[in-house]
Design an enzyme around this catalytic site. Structure first.
Site, PDB file in Angstrom:
ATOM      1  CG  ASP A 149      -9.064  -1.396   1.402  1.00  0.00           C
ATOM      2  OD1 ASP A 149      -9.128  -0.602   0.451  1.00  0.00           O
ATOM      3  OD2 ASP A 149      -8.041  -1.567   2.101  1.00  0.00           O
ATOM      4  CE  LYS A 168      -1.823   0.720   2.548  1.00  0.00           C
ATOM      5  NZ  LYS A 168      -1.204   1.826   3.277  1.00  0.00           N
ATOM      6  NE  ARG A 225       2.018   5.125   5.072  1.00  0.00           N
ATOM      7  CZ  ARG A 225       1.134   4.211   5.456  1.00  0.00           C
ATOM      8  NH1 ARG A 225       1.463   2.932   5.550  1.00  0.00           N
ATOM      9  NH2 ARG A 225      -0.092   4.559   5.773  1.00  0.00           N
ATOM     10  CB  CYS A 251      -4.154   9.290   7.504  1.00  0.00           C
ATOM     11  SG  CYS A 251      -5.407   8.024   7.326  1.00  0.00           S
ATOM     12  CD  GLU A 270      -6.633  12.557  -2.218  1.00  0.00           C
ATOM     13  OE1 GLU A 270      -6.106  12.108  -3.265  1.00  0.00           O
ATOM     14  OE2 GLU A 270      -7.608  13.306  -2.229  1.00  0.00           O
ATOM     15  CB  CYS A 271      -6.387  10.519   4.760  1.00  0.00           C
ATOM     16  SG  CYS A 271      -7.538  10.776   6.123  1.00  0.00           S
ATOM     17  CG  HIS A 298      -0.226   7.925   3.084  1.00  0.00           C
ATOM     18  ND1 HIS A 298      -0.070   7.581   4.409  1.00  0.00           N
ATOM     19  CD2 HIS A 298      -1.130   8.923   3.054  1.00  0.00           C
ATOM     20  CE1 HIS A 298      -0.853   8.354   5.150  1.00  0.00           C
ATOM     21  NE2 HIS A 298      -1.509   9.179   4.347  1.00  0.00           N
ATOM     22  NE  ARG A 327      -6.817   1.191   0.613  1.00  0.00           N
ATOM     23  CZ  ARG A 327      -6.094   1.317   1.722  1.00  0.00           C
ATOM     24  NH1 ARG A 327      -5.208   2.286   1.823  1.00  0.00           N
ATOM     25  NH2 ARG A 327      -6.255   0.476   2.714  1.00  0.00           N
ATOM     26  CD  GLN A 331      -0.635   4.683   9.447  1.00  0.00           C
ATOM     27  OE1 GLN A 331      -1.340   4.846   8.448  1.00  0.00           O
ATOM     28  NE2 GLN A 331      -0.541   3.530  10.046  1.00  0.00           N
TER      29      GLN A 331
END
Ligand SMILES: Nc1nc2c(ncn2[C@@H]2O[C@H](COP(=O)(O)OP(=O)(O)OP(=O)(O)O)[C@@H](O)[C@H]2O)c(=O)[nH]1
Ligand SMILES: [Zn+2]
Length: 382
Positions: free
Chosen positions: A314, A342, A237, A255, A241-242, A239, A316, A258
């Site tokens: 997005d 992703k 996964r 988040c 950060e949130c 992931h 990222r 998940q």
């Protein structure tokens, strides 16, 4: 295995990249930075920190045009320019001329969507049709790296960058280095020691390992659950950060569920790896995400809110995740995600995504619209 690409930057490149970390700290504390621009330089100030003395410094340093006007511009992204009703130029960054009538507050408002509805800005603005130079692109990239609003007020000067920086006691940067910084930071990641035991509520057999980039930027984490097999695609996964969802249990997003759901699935499968990336708010940072939430409360969706601030939907990059997988010895994954970008992003970095494993939880009354937007606008499978 991903080719390591022989990451061996020159001493000169390393010095330049380390300087970026220092420049970002300056921008965040309200100081300008100097960006080389041909023979001269740009003196660049983050728009959100601009005050009257700072604007005066920019006007004083700027070269004069034929009519004696100081060459000061504010550079915003195409997304923010659209909100300001600036006609599409086809460039990712647009320069707006800072005329003498504009004060610091006007320039802050130009960058900041918070007041868009209460205090609509009076245009039309005089924007520049020519493509932004590398130095202007680098200036806006620096604002993003500093996790500030993506807008910079800059003075174009004829003074050489090193001289200007020396005179004002500021950091001078080469724009190419700035534009290549994401890749450098990712490729320079190194594990910090060995993974350390971390029994989790949802996975008793877990270990955590930190990775640090050479530029002093944010560290990323990997949680290794159980004993994953290095010879088969690993259940993984990625992931981002949130803080609000992962830690506080915010119901605006999915988040937290998940994160814990992925760890449970890995535990049940006997092994897996969770990469916890320091990319809060899909890469825009916590403060900008909170700004986005405020805009969402005015009726815009999650994508529109990012665009109104001036970000992409997005921001990222997935190279850090790919590098961490490589350093951990994994070259193929079964990726727990609903996000097609992703999968594509990771494959573009050389990781084989053997399978996409869905990760879905029931919506609540607060995140229904958020999840719906992910489906409709971001192409999420849910
Ligand atoms: N900018 C912005 N970021 C948000 C918002 N809601 C959540 N996030 C961030 O989105 C990221 C969550 O991304 P991920 O959990 O990787 O989820 P995803 O991209 O939807 O993909 P999958 O969960 O893998 O399907 C975290 O960094 C959150 O902080 C929002 O409204 N605006
Ligand atoms: Zn979240």
């Amino acid at each position: 295995m991903i080719p390591a690409k022989g990451f061996a930057p020159s001493l000169q490149a390393t010095r330049q990249h380390r300087r970026i970390g220092r420049a970002l700290a300056d921008l965040r504390r309200g100081l300008p930075v100097v960006v080389e621009a041909g023979q001269g330089a740009l003196l660049a100030h983050a728009a959100e920190h601009l005050d009257t003395p700072a604007l005066a410094t920019l006007r004083e340093a700027a070269r004069r045009d034929g009519s004696g006007q100081a060459d000061v511009r504010t550079f915003v992204t195409a997304a923010r320019a659209a909100v300001l009703h600036i006609k599409r130029t086809g460039h990712s960054v647009v320069g707006v001329r800072v005329i003498p009538e504009m004060d610091a507050r006007t320039l802050r408002d130009l960058a900041d969507p918070a007041t868009d509805l209460d205090r609509p800005l009076i245009g039309p603005f005089e924007w520049l049709r020519e493509p932004p130079g590398e130095a202007a692109l680098a200036a806006v990239k620096l604002a993003k790296l500093a996790q500030l609003l993506p807008a910079m007020v800059v003075a174009a000067t004829d003074e050489a960058a090193d001289r200007l920086a020396g005179r004002l006691d500021l950091i001078a940067l080469d724009p190419k280095t700035v534009l290549a910084h994401d890749e450098y930071a990712a490729r320079s990641l190194k594990p910090l020691g060995q993974p350390v035991r971390l029994p989790l509520h949802d996975a008793a057999q877990a270990r955590i390992q930190a990775f640090r980039p050479a530029d002093g930027g944010p560290e990323h984490l990997a949680v290794i659950v159980g004993q994953p097999d290095r010879h088969a695609p690993v259940l993984a996964r990625i992931h981002s950060e949130c803080f609000t969802g992962d830690l506080l249990g915010s119901m605006r997003c999915d988040c937290g569920e998940q994160l814990r759901g992925a760890i449970r699935q890995m535990d049940a499968a006997g092994g897996g790896v969770l990469l916890y990336l320091a990319q809060e708010g899909r890469g825009i940072g916590l403060i900008n995400k909170l700004r986005a939430y405020r805009i969402q409360d005015q009726g815009f969706d999650t994508v529109e809110a990012n665009l109104r601030i001036g970000f992409d939907a997005d921001e990222r990059v997935f190279l850090p995740a790919a590098e961490m997988l490589r350093l951990l010895g994994f070259d193929a994954v079964r990726l727990l995600t609903n996000n097609p970008d992703k999968v594509a992003g990771l494959e573009a970095c050389g990781v084989t995504v053997a399978e996409r494993v869905p990760l879905a939880f029931a919506a609540n009354a607060h995140n229904e619209f958020y999840l719906d937007t992910k489906r409709k606008k971001s192409g999420h499978y849910l």
